[in-house]
Design an enzyme around this catalytic site. Sequence first.
Site, PDB file in Angstrom:
ATOM      1  N   LYS A  90       0.808  -1.226   0.000  1.00 46.99           N
ATOM      2  CA  LYS A  90       0.000   0.000   0.000  1.00 46.99           C
ATOM      3  C   LYS A  90       0.843   1.278   0.000  1.00 46.99           C
ATOM      4  O   LYS A  90       0.410   2.314  -0.474  1.00 46.99           O
ATOM      5  CB  LYS A  90      -0.950  -0.016   1.192  1.00 46.99           C
ATOM      6  CG  LYS A  90      -2.015  -1.101   1.025  1.00 46.99           C
ATOM      7  CD  LYS A  90      -3.343  -0.667   1.580  1.00 46.99           C
ATOM      8  CE  LYS A  90      -4.438  -1.620   1.146  1.00 46.99           C
ATOM      9  NZ  LYS A  90      -4.322  -2.942   1.773  1.00 46.99           N
ATOM     10  N   GLU A 112      -9.798   6.645   3.358  1.00 46.47           N
ATOM     11  CA  GLU A 112     -10.643   5.683   4.057  1.00 46.47           C
ATOM     12  C   GLU A 112      -9.753   4.502   4.409  1.00 46.47           C
ATOM     13  O   GLU A 112      -8.729   4.288   3.783  1.00 46.47           O
ATOM     14  CB  GLU A 112     -11.786   5.206   3.147  1.00 46.47           C
ATOM     15  CG  GLU A 112     -11.435   4.042   2.204  1.00 46.47           C
ATOM     16  CD  GLU A 112     -10.379   4.365   1.147  1.00 46.47           C
ATOM     17  OE1 GLU A 112     -10.220   5.554   0.815  1.00 46.47           O
ATOM     18  OE2 GLU A 112      -9.700   3.425   0.683  1.00 46.47           O
ATOM     19  N   SER A 378       1.469  -9.932  -0.636  1.00 45.26           N
ATOM     20  CA  SER A 378       1.123  -8.509  -0.583  1.00 45.26           C
ATOM     21  C   SER A 378       1.507  -7.836   0.731  1.00 45.26           C
ATOM     22  O   SER A 378       1.736  -6.635   0.780  1.00 45.26           O
ATOM     23  CB  SER A 378      -0.370  -8.330  -0.851  1.00 45.26           C
ATOM     24  OG  SER A 378      -1.139  -9.161   0.008  1.00 45.26           O
TER      25      SER A 378
HETATM   26  C1  LIG Z   1      -5.212  -3.971   1.648  1.00 43.28           C
HETATM   27  C2  LIG Z   1      -4.515  -5.241   1.417  1.00 43.28           C
HETATM   28  C3  LIG Z   1      -4.921  -6.141   0.408  1.00 43.28           C
HETATM   29  C4  LIG Z   1      -6.146  -5.945  -0.435  1.00 43.28           C
HETATM   30  O1  LIG Z   1      -6.139  -4.809  -1.249  1.00 43.28           O
HETATM   31  P1  LIG Z   1      -5.864  -4.854  -2.799  1.00 43.28           P
HETATM   32  O2  LIG Z   1      -6.161  -3.472  -3.235  1.00 43.28           O
HETATM   33  O3  LIG Z   1      -6.792  -5.862  -3.401  1.00 43.28           O
HETATM   34  O4  LIG Z   1      -4.455  -5.226  -3.003  1.00 43.28           O
HETATM   35  C5  LIG Z   1      -4.172  -7.293   0.223  1.00 43.28           C
HETATM   36  N1  LIG Z   1      -3.102  -7.566   0.994  1.00 43.28           N
HETATM   37  C6  LIG Z   1      -2.691  -6.735   1.972  1.00 43.28           C
HETATM   38  C7  LIG Z   1      -1.506  -7.112   2.777  1.00 43.28           C
HETATM   39  C8  LIG Z   1      -3.377  -5.551   2.220  1.00 43.28           C
HETATM   40  O5  LIG Z   1      -2.972  -4.738   3.201  1.00 43.28           O
END
Ligand SMILES: *Cc1c(COP(=O)(O)O)cnc(C)c1O
Length: 394
Positions: A90, A112, A378
Site C-alpha cells: 500500500k 478511508e 502482498s
Molecule cells: C489492503 C490489502 C490487500 C487488499 O487490497 P488490494 O487493493 O486488493 O491489493 C491485500 N493484501 C494486503 C496485505 C493488504 O494490506
Amino acid sequence: MGKYSVDQYGYYGIYGGAYIPEILHKCVDDLRRNYLRIIESEDFQNEFTSLLRDYAGRPSPLYLAHRLSARYGCRIYLKREDLNHTGAHKINNALGQVLLAERMGKKRIVAETGAGQHGVATATVCALRGLPCTVYMGKTDVERQHLNVEKMKMLGATVVPVTSGNMTLKDATNEAIRDWCCHPEDTHYVIGSTVGPHPYPDMVARLQSVISAEIRVQLKAHEGREKPDYLIACVGGGSNAAGTIYHYLDDEDVKIILAEAGGKGVDSGLTAATIALGQPGVLHGSYSLVIQDENGQVTEPYSVSAGLDYPGVGPLHANLARVHRATVIPINDDEALRAAQLLTRIEGIIPALESAHALAALEKVHFKPDDIVVLTVSGRGDKDMETYMKYFKD
Ligand SMILES: *Cc1c(COP(=O)(O)O)cnc(C)c1O
C-alpha cells in the site's frame, strides 16, 4: 494502449466510468486531465523512484521459494511486498498519490481505511511530507484494528470513527467522499485500491505497476526470461493484483490467477467473493461487480481477512474475469489460514491473511514441473497474529 487498459472514457469493457455527485465533477475532472501528465513527468518519476527505493525499500526481492516449489511441483517465486516499509504494497500507492496531490496544489489529505493498512500507509506519507491527514474508519474496524489506529494517531493523523451503516469499510468510504465533497478545492482523497471513479483505478494501477516492472527485470536475472507461466495475487479492491499483472496484461501466454475471499464459503451468505457472486452495479463512483441483494442493496461482505472484505472490486478485474483473461478462484477462510501456516513452517515467512488467499490458490492449480509461477505476498502477517493465535491455539 493495451487491449485490457482503460479507454479514453474511463472504461474497461463495460465496467468503470465515473459516477459521482455534481459537486465533485470539477475535482475528479482536474485529476483526470492531469494525472497522466504528472505521473509521466521526469520530475515526478525522479522523486517517486527515489522514495520507493530509499524510503519504502524497493525493489522488493523476488525470492525462489525452494520448499514451497518442491511441495507444488513447479518453480515458485514470491514477490516480497511484505518487506516494504509499513508492511505491504500500500505504501507504493500512498507515496505516489501524495506526490501527485502536492503537484496539484492540494494542502490536505483524506483517506478511508478498513483494516487500517491503507490508513497507516497514508498517514506515514503525510508525516513524511508534513501534510494534515484525516482517515475515516468504521467504528467496528476501529475496535478490531486497535494497533493500526494507534499507529495512525502517533503519525499525527486524525482518525474519525464512522458510525453509519455497518460501521466498516463501505461506510468509511462514503464518509471520506462526503468530506471531499465539502473541501473539493484544497483536499486530495487518497483511495487505497483500484476502485472509485475514473481515473482512480488506472492511477492506482499505474502507481502499483512498479511491482510487475520489477518482476520482469528480476525474473530475467533469475531465469533468463521475463515472462512466468503464471501470476498469482489476492484481490480485495485489486491493487496488489493490478500491480503484479500490469506489465503482463497483453502477454496472453502469461496466465493470471486471482484469489478472492470466499469467507465461510461462496454459498454460505458469509463471503466477500465479489467476482463469483456480484452483479453489475455502481459502488463508490464506479460501475463494476457488487455483492447486492435482489433490491440492489449492497450486502455486507465477510472474510476472516479485513483487507479483503469489500463488497465491490476494481473495474479492471471485473473485466479481466468477464473476458476470461484472468481465472478467479474463491478461497475460504480455513484454506487461507492453512496456507499461512504452511508458508510460515516451510519458508519462515508469516504472510498477511490477504496474501494467504493467493498462497491457497496454489492448491487449486495443476502445475507442470517446469512451470514458473510468480506469486505476490502482498503483506506481512504481524497485524494478523491475533487471528492466527486464535485459529492455531491447539
Ligand atoms: C489492503 C490489502 C490487500 C487488499 O487490497 P488490494 O487493493 O486488493 O491489493 C491485500 N493484501 C494486503 C496485505 C493488504 O494490506
